[in-house]
Design an enzyme around this catalytic site. Sequence first.
Site: not given
Ligand code: G6P
Length: 602
Positions: A2, A27, A74, A100-101, A475, A479, A482, A498, A597
């Site tokens: 948000c 975000r 969001w 927000n929150g 990772e 990537k 997502e 396994h 984000k």
């Molecule tokens: C969200 C983002 C990720 C990020 C994660 C942790 O899921 O989409 O890209 O790695 O939050 O966020 P931070 O700001 O704590 O690194």
Amino acid sequence: MCGIVGYIGKQNATPIIIEGLRRESYRGYDSSGLVVFQNEGVVCIKAIGKLENLEAKLLNQNLNGTIGLGHVRWATHGGVTEENAHPHTDCKKNIFLVHNGIIENYAALKEKLIQKGHKFSSETDTEVLCHLIENFFRGNLEEAVRKALQYVKGTYGIAVISRQDPNKIVAARLSSPLLIGFNGDEYIVASDPAAVITRTKKAVNLEDNEIAVIAPEKFFILKEKTPQDLEIDSGEAEKGGYPHFMLKEIMEQPESLSDSLRGRLLVEEGLAKLGGLKKVEDKLREIERLNIIACGTAYHAGMVGEYMLEEYAGISTDVDLASEFRYRKPILDKKTAVLAISQSGETADTIAAIKEAKEKGVMTLGIVNAIGSSITKISEAGVYNHAGLEIGVAATKSFTSQLAVLSLLTLFLARQRQLSLVMGQRIAKEIGRIPELIKQVLINSPQIKELAEKYKNFNNFLFIGRKYNFPIALEGALKLKEISYVHSEGCGAGEMKHGTIALIDENFPTIAICPSDSVYEKMISNIQEIKARNGPIIAMATEGNEEIKNLVKDVIYIPKTLEMLTPILSVIPLQLFAYYMGVARGCDVDKPRNLAKSVTVE
Ligand code: G6P
């Protein structure tokens, strides 16, 4: 997630609010809305989906009000509908509010307010705030907000306006960022500096429990604060000629890495200089255990850090998902430090985990990119990434920066302990070369694009690696899933037999990260196992390794570096692969569906 933008001044508020929302929209959001006060009365318009849908609805409205609030939502409480989008209002349509929150005790409050006759029109927790403020409103908005917030449990950044006390915005925060930008006789309230930066660089960050009253002729918070310069460049919020922020951020990693390292490497002394740790330097000498907590990509950085810290600093290290930390009952004593890693510094789970650690009396540290964010405020000491603003939802340059800072931290702690001067010099020198080596990796981006074209129709992928590159396999898979919505799994190469190997056939390609390091031979055996089951393979190997071409057709090369630093190089082709796969499959790579984000809910 948000985002809030509020405007009060002499200009037409609507285009300024919309521009601010656009800059916050990186975000992640699923609906938006806007309220403006004007001579003809109040106009409140909402739309689901993209911000463009809201703009389309605003087109024929002839909006000219100079005070207003906007929001990108969001969804958490209640589905993605116009009713649930912000701004929300009270029964009399006097109070308009964006939030927000999460209001944790909203259900109990709602029940009481319904008993008192309030009528709700959304499923959100936020609407409770409007009715609660209405309940206390006697003509003065800040008084009503102050009284209402005393009953609220949870987190909030709010901006509120009232038709019966017009010409002011009241803003308040608790564990959710909010700042007020100053530009002559106009003020902009926002949850993200990106929304303010094009109009002004002077801003005040609200602190927890502060309430600000912003009116054209006056501005006050409960205590006086001096505006400070925002530390972002407005150019950072532009794409700079790239089709997407994600590609721009991948490509700028040589510079972001240099920024992360600037002034921090003392090659002759074999040391890392970390100003943010100065005040706890002596306490850190006593530390025997580190507990890293993080989410998402930052968690993978923490896993790489675990290998570095144990191998060179000899500090026993655990890495926890922040969302699980509190359930694990970790053994935390005076010899343990908790280290949070977070790009945004606002991730609710990570914040909650640090609070939990503080409660237990252990030292809390942070590796954070966003200056002045919540985690920087609540942790005892820490290191900034200085990677610059990251807009693409998928973390890229923040990840390599986290790895670089972890390598600096390792050097710092290792030299406090057993690491020799000679080895310290060697590591420091090699860390200093990384930005150059990244440039060499990026030169191969056309080859990665071709690979993505070749593999774009596969619907499943496996990523394997060992030791330092095990977290990079995770990772790489994160990537890809997502950004391109392709199912992908990351797996320790040794663990594959396994279970995961059961998936392998000619339709299930594997990306095997196998640089020439201490686990190379073992990786080759795993590649053989996949080959024997007809699985297509892309191998990532060290430049000069020609032999691997006898084994697999598709090879991506990365330059040679110290084993502990390899992940900073090996992740980059995987970022590019995910990007080009996403583009080839027509996905919205900067704003993937369902993701945000900065995840400010637990
Ligand atoms: C969200 C983002 C990720 C990020 C994660 C942790 O899921 O989409 O890209 O790695 O939050 O966020 P931070 O700001 O704590 O690194």
